[in-house]
Motif scaffolding. Sequence first.
Motif, mmCIF file in Angstrom:
data_model
loop_
_atom_site.group_PDB
_atom_site.id
_atom_site.type_symbol
_atom_site.label_atom_id
_atom_site.label_comp_id
_atom_site.label_asym_id
_atom_site.label_seq_id
_atom_site.Cartn_x
_atom_site.Cartn_y
_atom_site.Cartn_z
ATOM 1 N N CYS A 16 0.826 -1.213 0.000
ATOM 2 C CA CYS A 16 0.000 0.000 0.000
ATOM 3 C C CYS A 16 0.861 1.265 0.000
ATOM 4 O O CYS A 16 0.447 2.308 0.500
ATOM 5 N N HIS A 17 2.056 1.175 -0.560
ATOM 6 C CA HIS A 17 2.969 2.329 -0.601
ATOM 7 C C HIS A 17 2.382 3.431 -1.483
ATOM 8 O O HIS A 17 1.775 3.156 -2.531
ATOM 9 N N PRO A 18 2.560 4.709 -1.102
ATOM 10 C CA PRO A 18 1.959 5.812 -1.869
ATOM 11 C C PRO A 18 2.515 6.004 -3.276
ATOM 12 O O PRO A 18 1.921 6.744 -4.064
ATOM 13 N N VAL A 19 3.644 5.351 -3.627
ATOM 14 C CA VAL A 19 4.117 5.472 -5.014
ATOM 15 C C VAL A 19 3.196 4.733 -5.976
ATOM 16 O O VAL A 19 3.264 4.936 -7.189
ATOM 17 N N LEU A 20 2.333 3.877 -5.442
ATOM 18 C CA LEU A 20 1.412 3.109 -6.266
ATOM 19 C C LEU A 20 0.061 3.807 -6.340
ATOM 20 O O LEU A 20 -0.340 4.509 -5.419
ATOM 21 N N SER A 21 -0.654 3.561 -7.428
ATOM 22 C CA SER A 21 -2.029 4.054 -7.509
ATOM 23 C C SER A 21 -2.888 3.274 -6.522
ATOM 24 O O SER A 21 -2.530 2.167 -6.098
ATOM 25 N N LYS A 22 -4.023 3.847 -6.158
ATOM 26 C CA LYS A 22 -4.912 3.187 -5.202
ATOM 27 C C LYS A 22 -5.323 1.805 -5.699
ATOM 28 O O LYS A 22 -5.313 0.820 -4.946
ATOM 29 N N GLU A 23 -5.664 1.725 -6.994
ATOM 30 C CA GLU A 23 -6.112 0.448 -7.550
ATOM 31 C C GLU A 23 -4.985 -0.589 -7.521
ATOM 32 O O GLU A 23 -5.210 -1.750 -7.214
ATOM 33 N N ARG A 35 -2.323 -4.299 -13.386
ATOM 34 C CA ARG A 35 -2.106 -3.492 -12.184
ATOM 35 C C ARG A 35 -1.030 -4.114 -11.291
ATOM 36 O O ARG A 35 -0.169 -3.410 -10.754
ATOM 37 N N ILE A 36 -1.086 -5.431 -11.121
ATOM 38 C CA ILE A 36 -0.123 -6.111 -10.254
ATOM 39 C C ILE A 36 1.282 -6.028 -10.842
ATOM 40 O O ILE A 36 2.250 -5.728 -10.140
ATOM 41 N N THR A 37 1.409 -6.291 -12.131
ATOM 42 C CA THR A 37 2.720 -6.215 -12.788
ATOM 43 C C THR A 37 3.293 -4.811 -12.686
ATOM 44 O O THR A 37 4.475 -4.619 -12.362
ATOM 45 N N ARG A 54 -0.931 5.632 4.236
ATOM 46 C CA ARG A 54 -1.177 4.274 3.764
ATOM 47 C C ARG A 54 -2.341 3.607 4.496
ATOM 48 O O ARG A 54 -2.778 2.523 4.107
ATOM 49 N N LEU A 55 -2.818 4.224 5.554
ATOM 50 C CA LEU A 55 -3.774 3.558 6.435
ATOM 51 C C LEU A 55 -5.074 3.189 5.728
ATOM 52 O O LEU A 55 -5.604 2.092 5.909
ATOM 53 N N GLY A 56 -5.610 4.109 4.928
ATOM 54 C CA GLY A 56 -6.875 3.839 4.252
ATOM 55 C C GLY A 56 -6.809 2.617 3.364
ATOM 56 O O GLY A 56 -7.710 1.770 3.365
ATOM 57 N N SER A 57 -5.725 2.497 2.595
ATOM 58 C CA SER A 57 -5.566 1.343 1.716
ATOM 59 C C SER A 57 -5.398 0.059 2.517
ATOM 60 O O SER A 57 -5.929 -0.991 2.148
#
Length: 417
Positions: free
Chosen positions: A120-127, A159-161, A185-188
Amino acid sequence: MSNTEARRAVEVVWRRESARVVGALARYTGDFSLAEDLAQEALAEALVSWSVDGVPAEPTGWLLTVGRRRAIDAFRRRSAQDDRYALLARDLDEELPGVDTLFDPDAIDDDVLALMFISCHPVLSKESRIALALRVVGGLGTGEIAKAFLVPVPTVQARITRAKKTLAAAKVPFGVPEPHELVERLGSVLQVIYLVFTEGSSASNGDEWIRTKLANEALRLARALVRLRPQPEVFGLLALLELTAARFPARLDASGWPVLLEDQDRRLWDQSAIRRGRAALAQAVAAGRGLGAYGLQASIAECHAVAHSVAETDWQRIVILYEALGRLTPSPVIDLGHAVAVAMASGPAAGLALVDAIASRGHLDGSHLLPAIRGELLTRLGRPDEARAALEQAIELCANVVESAMLQRKVDGVAHS
Protein backbone atom coordinates in the motif's frame (compact mmCIF):
# COMPACT_ATOMS: atom_id res chain seq x y z
CA MET A 1 0.15 -38.37 -5.59
CA SER A 2 -1.38 -37.37 -8.93
CA ASN A 3 -0.61 -34.06 -10.62
CA THR A 4 -4.17 -32.92 -9.89
CA GLU A 5 -3.82 -33.73 -6.18
CA ALA A 6 -0.45 -32.00 -6.04
CA ARG A 7 -1.88 -28.90 -7.70
CA ARG A 8 -4.76 -28.87 -5.23
CA ALA A 9 -2.34 -29.18 -2.29
CA VAL A 10 -0.20 -26.35 -3.62
CA GLU A 11 -3.26 -24.13 -4.07
CA VAL A 12 -4.41 -24.80 -0.51
CA VAL A 13 -0.99 -24.03 0.99
CA TRP A 14 -0.64 -20.89 -1.12
CA ARG A 15 -4.04 -19.57 -0.07
CA ARG A 16 -3.23 -20.13 3.58
CA GLU A 17 0.43 -19.17 3.76
CA SER A 18 1.29 -16.94 0.78
CA ALA A 19 1.67 -13.79 2.86
CA ARG A 20 4.01 -15.50 5.31
CA VAL A 21 6.10 -17.01 2.53
CA VAL A 22 6.42 -13.78 0.52
CA GLY A 23 6.93 -11.71 3.68
CA ALA A 24 9.69 -13.97 5.00
CA LEU A 25 11.45 -14.01 1.62
CA ALA A 26 11.17 -10.23 1.39
CA ARG A 27 12.80 -9.90 4.80
CA TYR A 28 15.61 -12.27 3.83
CA THR A 29 16.32 -10.62 0.47
CA GLY A 30 15.27 -7.04 1.13
CA ASP A 31 13.57 -7.04 -2.28
CA PHE A 32 9.77 -7.28 -2.36
CA SER A 33 9.44 -7.83 -6.10
CA LEU A 34 12.11 -10.54 -6.08
CA ALA A 35 10.45 -12.21 -3.08
CA GLU A 36 7.14 -12.57 -4.94
CA ASP A 37 8.95 -14.04 -7.95
CA LEU A 38 10.86 -16.46 -5.71
CA ALA A 39 7.62 -17.59 -4.06
CA GLN A 40 6.10 -18.28 -7.49
CA GLU A 41 9.18 -20.29 -8.49
CA ALA A 42 8.91 -22.31 -5.27
CA LEU A 43 5.26 -23.03 -6.08
CA ALA A 44 6.19 -24.21 -9.56
CA GLU A 45 8.80 -26.55 -8.05
CA ALA A 46 6.24 -27.82 -5.52
CA LEU A 47 3.89 -28.84 -8.33
CA VAL A 48 6.56 -31.19 -9.66
CA SER A 49 8.12 -32.37 -6.41
CA TRP A 50 4.96 -32.96 -4.40
CA SER A 51 3.38 -35.07 -7.14
CA VAL A 52 6.36 -37.43 -6.78
CA ASP A 53 7.28 -37.22 -3.08
CA GLY A 54 3.94 -36.18 -1.57
CA VAL A 55 3.19 -33.07 0.50
CA PRO A 56 5.98 -32.44 3.03
CA ALA A 57 5.23 -32.37 6.77
CA GLU A 58 6.01 -28.63 6.83
CA PRO A 59 4.83 -27.35 3.42
CA THR A 60 5.32 -23.68 4.32
CA GLY A 61 8.86 -24.36 5.52
CA TRP A 62 9.49 -26.35 2.32
CA LEU A 63 8.41 -23.39 0.17
CA LEU A 64 10.54 -20.98 2.21
CA THR A 65 13.58 -23.23 1.94
CA VAL A 66 13.20 -23.56 -1.83
CA GLY A 67 12.58 -19.83 -2.14
CA ARG A 68 15.73 -19.00 -0.21
CA ARG A 69 17.79 -21.42 -2.29
CA ARG A 70 16.48 -19.75 -5.43
CA ALA A 71 17.45 -16.40 -3.88
CA ILE A 72 21.00 -17.67 -3.32
CA ASP A 73 21.19 -18.81 -6.93
CA ALA A 74 19.96 -15.42 -8.12
CA PHE A 75 22.43 -13.49 -5.98
CA ARG A 76 25.30 -15.71 -7.05
CA ARG A 77 24.48 -14.97 -10.68
CA ARG A 78 24.69 -11.28 -9.89
CA SER A 79 27.80 -11.56 -7.72
CA ALA A 80 30.18 -11.15 -10.62
CA GLN A 81 28.81 -7.65 -11.05
CA ASP A 82 28.30 -6.66 -7.45
CA ASP A 83 30.20 -7.89 -4.37
CA ARG A 84 27.22 -6.92 -2.23
CA TYR A 85 25.13 -9.70 -3.77
CA ALA A 86 27.91 -12.22 -3.18
CA LEU A 87 28.00 -11.30 0.51
CA LEU A 88 24.22 -11.62 0.85
CA ALA A 89 24.28 -14.99 -0.92
CA ARG A 90 26.91 -16.24 1.50
CA ASP A 91 24.88 -15.03 4.50
CA LEU A 92 21.72 -16.70 3.22
CA ASP A 93 23.59 -19.93 2.55
CA GLU A 94 24.93 -20.02 6.10
CA GLU A 95 21.48 -19.39 7.60
CA LEU A 96 19.69 -22.05 5.56
CA PRO A 97 20.40 -25.44 7.21
CA GLY A 98 17.09 -26.28 8.98
CA VAL A 99 13.45 -25.61 8.25
CA ASP A 100 12.68 -24.98 11.92
CA THR A 101 14.94 -21.90 11.95
CA LEU A 102 12.54 -20.28 9.49
CA PHE A 103 9.69 -20.13 11.97
CA ASP A 104 9.97 -17.20 14.35
CA PRO A 105 6.28 -16.39 14.95
CA ASP A 106 6.93 -12.80 16.02
CA ALA A 107 9.12 -12.10 13.00
CA ILE A 108 6.60 -13.70 10.63
CA ASP A 109 3.80 -11.57 12.05
CA ASP A 110 5.93 -8.46 11.48
CA ASP A 111 6.68 -9.71 7.97
CA VAL A 112 2.99 -9.93 7.04
CA LEU A 113 2.20 -6.48 8.41
CA ALA A 114 5.25 -5.03 6.64
CA LEU A 115 4.17 -6.76 3.44
CA MET A 116 0.78 -5.12 3.67
CA PHE A 117 2.20 -1.64 4.17
CA ILE A 118 4.65 -2.07 1.29
CA SER A 119 1.82 -3.20 -0.97
CA CYS A 120 0.00 0.00 0.00
CA HIS A 121 2.97 2.33 -0.60
CA PRO A 122 1.96 5.81 -1.87
CA VAL A 123 4.12 5.47 -5.01
CA LEU A 124 1.41 3.11 -6.27
CA SER A 125 -2.03 4.05 -7.51
CA LYS A 126 -4.91 3.19 -5.20
CA GLU A 127 -6.11 0.45 -7.55
CA SER A 128 -2.63 -1.07 -7.83
CA ARG A 129 -2.09 -1.01 -4.05
CA ILE A 130 -5.24 -2.96 -3.36
CA ALA A 131 -4.76 -5.45 -6.20
CA LEU A 132 -1.16 -6.17 -5.17
CA ALA A 133 -1.99 -6.50 -1.48
CA LEU A 134 -4.85 -8.86 -2.13
CA ARG A 135 -2.57 -10.95 -4.34
CA VAL A 136 0.41 -11.22 -2.00
CA VAL A 137 -1.24 -10.78 1.42
CA GLY A 138 -4.58 -12.43 0.79
CA GLY A 139 -3.30 -15.08 -1.60
CA LEU A 140 -6.22 -14.32 -3.93
CA GLY A 141 -6.09 -15.17 -7.61
CA THR A 142 -6.46 -12.48 -10.23
CA GLY A 143 -9.90 -13.85 -11.09
CA GLU A 144 -11.07 -13.43 -7.50
CA ILE A 145 -9.72 -9.88 -7.32
CA ALA A 146 -11.33 -9.02 -10.64
CA LYS A 147 -14.66 -10.36 -9.38
CA ALA A 148 -14.40 -8.30 -6.19
CA PHE A 149 -13.93 -5.08 -8.18
CA LEU A 150 -16.09 -5.99 -11.17
CA VAL A 151 -13.22 -5.43 -13.63
CA PRO A 152 -11.65 -7.70 -16.30
CA VAL A 153 -8.90 -10.14 -15.24
CA PRO A 154 -6.30 -8.60 -17.63
CA THR A 155 -6.83 -5.25 -15.90
CA VAL A 156 -5.96 -6.79 -12.54
CA GLN A 157 -2.93 -8.59 -13.98
CA ALA A 158 -1.65 -5.34 -15.49
CA ARG A 159 -2.11 -3.49 -12.18
CA ILE A 160 -0.12 -6.11 -10.25
CA THR A 161 2.72 -6.21 -12.79
CA ARG A 162 2.91 -2.41 -12.90
CA ALA A 163 2.89 -2.20 -9.10
CA LYS A 164 5.80 -4.61 -8.71
CA LYS A 165 7.86 -2.72 -11.30
CA THR A 166 7.08 0.60 -9.61
CA LEU A 167 8.15 -0.65 -6.17
CA ALA A 168 11.38 -2.07 -7.62
CA ALA A 169 12.16 1.16 -9.45
CA ALA A 170 11.48 3.22 -6.32
CA LYS A 171 13.70 0.89 -4.25
CA VAL A 172 11.08 0.71 -1.49
CA PRO A 173 12.66 -0.88 1.63
CA PHE A 174 11.00 -3.82 3.35
CA GLY A 175 9.57 -3.06 6.78
CA VAL A 176 6.72 -1.45 8.72
CA PRO A 177 6.90 2.31 8.00
CA GLU A 178 7.69 4.95 10.56
CA PRO A 179 4.68 6.39 12.46
CA HIS A 180 4.59 9.59 10.39
CA GLU A 181 4.35 7.49 7.22
CA LEU A 182 1.47 5.35 8.42
CA VAL A 183 -1.27 7.93 7.85
CA GLU A 184 -1.06 8.07 4.07
CA ARG A 185 -1.18 4.27 3.76
CA LEU A 186 -3.77 3.56 6.44
CA GLY A 187 -6.87 3.84 4.25
CA SER A 188 -5.57 1.34 1.72
CA VAL A 189 -4.43 -1.05 4.46
CA LEU A 190 -7.88 -0.95 6.06
CA GLN A 191 -9.54 -1.67 2.72
CA VAL A 192 -7.23 -4.61 2.04
CA ILE A 193 -7.88 -6.15 5.47
CA TYR A 194 -11.61 -5.70 4.88
CA LEU A 195 -11.47 -7.33 1.43
CA VAL A 196 -9.33 -10.23 2.65
CA PHE A 197 -11.81 -10.84 5.47
CA THR A 198 -14.75 -10.59 3.06
CA GLU A 199 -13.21 -13.24 0.81
CA GLY A 200 -12.64 -15.42 3.87
CA SER A 201 -16.15 -15.02 5.23
CA SER A 202 -17.87 -15.56 1.86
CA ALA A 203 -15.52 -17.22 -0.62
CA SER A 204 -16.06 -15.93 -4.15
CA ASN A 205 -15.10 -19.24 -5.75
CA GLY A 206 -13.80 -22.72 -5.01
CA ASP A 207 -15.51 -25.41 -2.96
CA GLU A 208 -15.47 -23.76 0.48
CA TRP A 209 -18.30 -21.59 1.79
CA ILE A 210 -16.11 -19.99 4.47
CA ARG A 211 -12.32 -19.75 4.31
CA THR A 212 -11.92 -19.46 8.07
CA LYS A 213 -8.13 -19.27 8.15
CA LEU A 214 -8.08 -16.38 5.67
CA ALA A 215 -10.75 -14.52 7.65
CA ASN A 216 -8.86 -15.14 10.89
CA GLU A 217 -5.66 -13.79 9.33
CA ALA A 218 -7.48 -10.57 8.42
CA LEU A 219 -8.85 -10.41 11.96
CA ARG A 220 -5.37 -10.86 13.40
CA LEU A 221 -4.03 -8.07 11.20
CA ALA A 222 -6.87 -5.77 12.29
CA ARG A 223 -6.02 -6.42 15.94
CA ALA A 224 -2.34 -5.70 15.25
CA LEU A 225 -3.29 -2.50 13.42
CA VAL A 226 -5.36 -1.29 16.39
CA ARG A 227 -2.27 -1.60 18.56
CA LEU A 228 -0.18 0.19 15.95
CA ARG A 229 -2.72 2.91 15.09
CA PRO A 230 -5.62 3.15 17.61
CA GLN A 231 -7.87 5.42 15.52
CA PRO A 232 -11.69 5.41 15.31
CA GLU A 233 -11.98 3.84 11.86
CA VAL A 234 -9.43 1.15 12.76
CA PHE A 235 -11.61 0.31 15.77
CA GLY A 236 -14.62 0.39 13.43
CA LEU A 237 -13.04 -2.18 11.13
CA LEU A 238 -12.03 -4.40 14.03
CA ALA A 239 -15.58 -4.22 15.40
CA LEU A 240 -17.04 -5.21 12.03
CA LEU A 241 -14.72 -8.19 11.70
CA GLU A 242 -15.27 -9.42 15.26
CA LEU A 243 -19.05 -9.15 15.02
CA THR A 244 -19.14 -10.88 11.64
CA ALA A 245 -16.76 -13.66 12.68
CA ALA A 246 -18.92 -14.28 15.77
CA ARG A 247 -21.52 -15.89 13.47
CA PHE A 248 -19.08 -18.33 11.85
CA PRO A 249 -19.85 -21.25 14.23
CA ALA A 250 -23.51 -21.22 13.16
CA ARG A 251 -23.01 -20.70 9.42
CA LEU A 252 -22.32 -24.36 8.62
CA ASP A 253 -24.26 -27.41 9.76
CA ALA A 254 -22.70 -30.71 10.89
CA SER A 255 -22.27 -31.85 7.28
CA GLY A 256 -20.64 -28.58 6.22
CA TRP A 257 -23.74 -27.27 4.44
CA PRO A 258 -24.37 -23.48 4.63
CA VAL A 259 -26.97 -22.25 7.11
CA LEU A 260 -28.59 -18.93 6.21
CA LEU A 261 -29.08 -16.19 8.79
CA GLU A 262 -32.77 -16.87 9.41
CA ASP A 263 -32.06 -20.54 10.15
CA GLN A 264 -28.97 -20.16 12.33
CA ASP A 265 -28.90 -21.33 15.93
CA ARG A 266 -27.89 -18.07 17.58
CA ARG A 267 -26.82 -19.93 20.70
CA LEU A 268 -23.78 -21.00 18.66
CA TRP A 269 -22.69 -17.44 18.01
CA ASP A 270 -19.38 -16.59 19.70
CA GLN A 271 -20.42 -14.32 22.57
CA SER A 272 -16.80 -13.43 23.36
CA ALA A 273 -16.33 -12.15 19.82
CA ILE A 274 -19.57 -10.18 20.10
CA ARG A 275 -18.36 -8.56 23.31
CA ARG A 276 -15.02 -7.70 21.71
CA GLY A 277 -16.76 -6.29 18.66
CA ARG A 278 -19.15 -4.15 20.66
CA ALA A 279 -16.28 -2.87 22.81
CA ALA A 280 -14.31 -1.90 19.68
CA LEU A 281 -17.40 -0.18 18.24
CA ALA A 282 -17.83 1.74 21.49
CA GLN A 283 -14.23 2.95 21.14
CA ALA A 284 -14.99 4.18 17.62
CA VAL A 285 -18.14 5.98 18.81
CA ALA A 286 -16.34 7.50 21.81
CA ALA A 287 -14.06 9.51 19.53
CA GLY A 288 -17.06 11.74 18.77
CA ARG A 289 -16.16 12.31 15.11
CA GLY A 290 -19.02 10.32 13.62
CA LEU A 291 -18.66 6.77 12.35
CA GLY A 292 -16.88 6.03 9.10
CA ALA A 293 -17.80 3.35 6.58
CA TYR A 294 -16.46 0.47 8.66
CA GLY A 295 -18.04 1.77 11.84
CA LEU A 296 -21.44 2.03 10.12
CA GLN A 297 -21.13 -1.53 8.83
CA ALA A 298 -20.14 -2.63 12.34
CA SER A 299 -23.29 -0.95 13.66
CA ILE A 300 -25.33 -3.00 11.18
CA ALA A 301 -23.56 -6.16 12.33
CA GLU A 302 -24.28 -5.19 15.94
CA CYS A 303 -28.01 -5.01 15.17
CA HIS A 304 -27.85 -8.64 14.10
CA ALA A 305 -25.63 -9.64 17.03
CA VAL A 306 -28.00 -8.38 19.74
CA ALA A 307 -31.24 -9.64 18.14
CA HIS A 308 -32.73 -12.93 19.30
CA SER A 309 -34.11 -13.73 15.84
CA VAL A 310 -34.51 -12.31 12.36
CA ALA A 311 -38.04 -11.18 13.24
CA GLU A 312 -36.81 -9.29 16.31
CA THR A 313 -33.97 -7.53 14.44
CA ASP A 314 -34.23 -3.74 14.29
CA TRP A 315 -34.57 -3.59 10.51
CA GLN A 316 -35.64 0.06 10.50
CA ARG A 317 -32.36 1.01 12.17
CA ILE A 318 -30.47 -1.11 9.63
CA VAL A 319 -32.24 0.72 6.79
CA ILE A 320 -31.15 4.06 8.26
CA LEU A 321 -27.56 2.85 8.71
CA TYR A 322 -27.44 1.63 5.11
CA GLU A 323 -28.73 4.99 3.91
CA ALA A 324 -25.96 6.75 5.83
CA LEU A 325 -23.40 4.28 4.48
CA GLY A 326 -24.64 4.83 0.92
CA ARG A 327 -24.20 8.59 1.25
CA LEU A 328 -20.70 8.16 2.67
CA THR A 329 -19.42 5.52 0.25
CA PRO A 330 -21.82 5.06 -2.70
CA SER A 331 -21.69 1.52 -4.07
CA PRO A 332 -24.11 -0.82 -5.88
CA VAL A 333 -23.30 -3.53 -3.32
CA ILE A 334 -24.29 -1.19 -0.49
CA ASP A 335 -27.45 -0.31 -2.44
CA LEU A 336 -28.22 -4.02 -2.64
CA GLY A 337 -27.77 -4.43 1.12
CA HIS A 338 -30.09 -1.47 1.62
CA ALA A 339 -32.69 -3.10 -0.64
CA VAL A 340 -32.59 -6.30 1.42
CA ALA A 341 -33.03 -4.30 4.64
CA VAL A 342 -36.00 -2.44 3.12
CA ALA A 343 -37.52 -5.78 2.09
CA MET A 344 -37.24 -7.00 5.68
CA ALA A 345 -38.59 -3.77 7.15
CA SER A 346 -41.32 -2.93 4.64
CA GLY A 347 -42.01 -6.10 2.69
CA PRO A 348 -40.56 -7.89 -0.38
CA ALA A 349 -42.36 -5.67 -2.91
CA ALA A 350 -40.59 -2.56 -1.62
CA GLY A 351 -37.26 -4.35 -1.68
CA LEU A 352 -37.81 -5.73 -5.18
CA ALA A 353 -38.48 -2.24 -6.55
CA LEU A 354 -35.07 -1.14 -5.28
CA VAL A 355 -33.35 -4.28 -6.62
CA ASP A 356 -34.89 -3.71 -10.06
CA ALA A 357 -33.68 -0.11 -9.98
CA ILE A 358 -30.14 -1.32 -9.27
CA ALA A 359 -30.42 -3.87 -12.10
CA SER A 360 -31.55 -1.17 -14.53
CA ARG A 361 -28.31 0.74 -13.93
CA GLY A 362 -26.26 -2.31 -14.93
CA HIS A 363 -23.63 -1.93 -12.20
CA LEU A 364 -23.89 -5.55 -11.01
CA ASP A 365 -24.37 -7.32 -14.33
CA GLY A 366 -21.52 -9.75 -13.65
CA SER A 367 -22.45 -10.51 -10.04
CA HIS A 368 -24.61 -13.41 -8.91
CA LEU A 369 -25.75 -11.50 -5.84
CA LEU A 370 -28.38 -9.38 -7.56
CA PRO A 371 -30.28 -12.22 -9.31
CA ALA A 372 -29.95 -14.38 -6.17
CA ILE A 373 -31.61 -11.72 -4.02
CA ARG A 374 -34.13 -10.94 -6.73
CA GLY A 375 -35.05 -14.63 -6.92
CA GLU A 376 -35.56 -14.77 -3.17
CA LEU A 377 -37.85 -11.73 -3.18
CA LEU A 378 -39.85 -13.03 -6.16
CA THR A 379 -40.30 -16.33 -4.31
CA ARG A 380 -41.68 -14.49 -1.29
CA LEU A 381 -44.05 -12.57 -3.58
CA GLY A 382 -45.43 -15.82 -5.03
CA ARG A 383 -44.01 -15.36 -8.55
CA PRO A 384 -42.33 -18.78 -9.04
CA ASP A 385 -41.56 -18.64 -12.77
CA GLU A 386 -39.71 -15.34 -12.47
CA ALA A 387 -38.03 -16.54 -9.28
CA ARG A 388 -36.68 -19.68 -10.96
CA ALA A 389 -35.34 -17.65 -13.90
CA ALA A 390 -33.54 -15.25 -11.56
CA LEU A 391 -32.08 -18.04 -9.42
CA GLU A 392 -30.89 -19.94 -12.50
CA GLN A 393 -29.17 -16.77 -13.69
CA ALA A 394 -27.49 -16.50 -10.28
CA ILE A 395 -26.21 -20.09 -10.60
CA GLU A 396 -24.67 -19.29 -13.98
CA LEU A 397 -22.80 -16.32 -12.51
CA CYS A 398 -21.76 -17.95 -9.22
CA ALA A 399 -18.19 -19.34 -9.08
CA ASN A 400 -18.48 -20.90 -5.62
CA VAL A 401 -19.40 -24.59 -5.76
CA VAL A 402 -21.17 -24.68 -2.39
CA GLU A 403 -23.16 -21.51 -3.02
CA SER A 404 -24.19 -22.75 -6.47
CA ALA A 405 -25.49 -25.96 -4.92
CA MET A 406 -27.42 -23.94 -2.34
CA LEU A 407 -28.97 -21.83 -5.10
CA GLN A 408 -29.92 -25.01 -6.96
CA ARG A 409 -31.74 -26.21 -3.86
CA LYS A 410 -33.71 -22.97 -3.91
CA VAL A 411 -34.59 -23.53 -7.57
CA ASP A 412 -35.76 -27.05 -6.73
CA GLY A 413 -37.78 -25.71 -3.80
CA VAL A 414 -39.53 -23.18 -6.03
CA ALA A 415 -40.24 -25.86 -8.62
CA HIS A 416 -41.98 -28.06 -6.05
CA SER A 417 -43.84 -25.34 -4.20
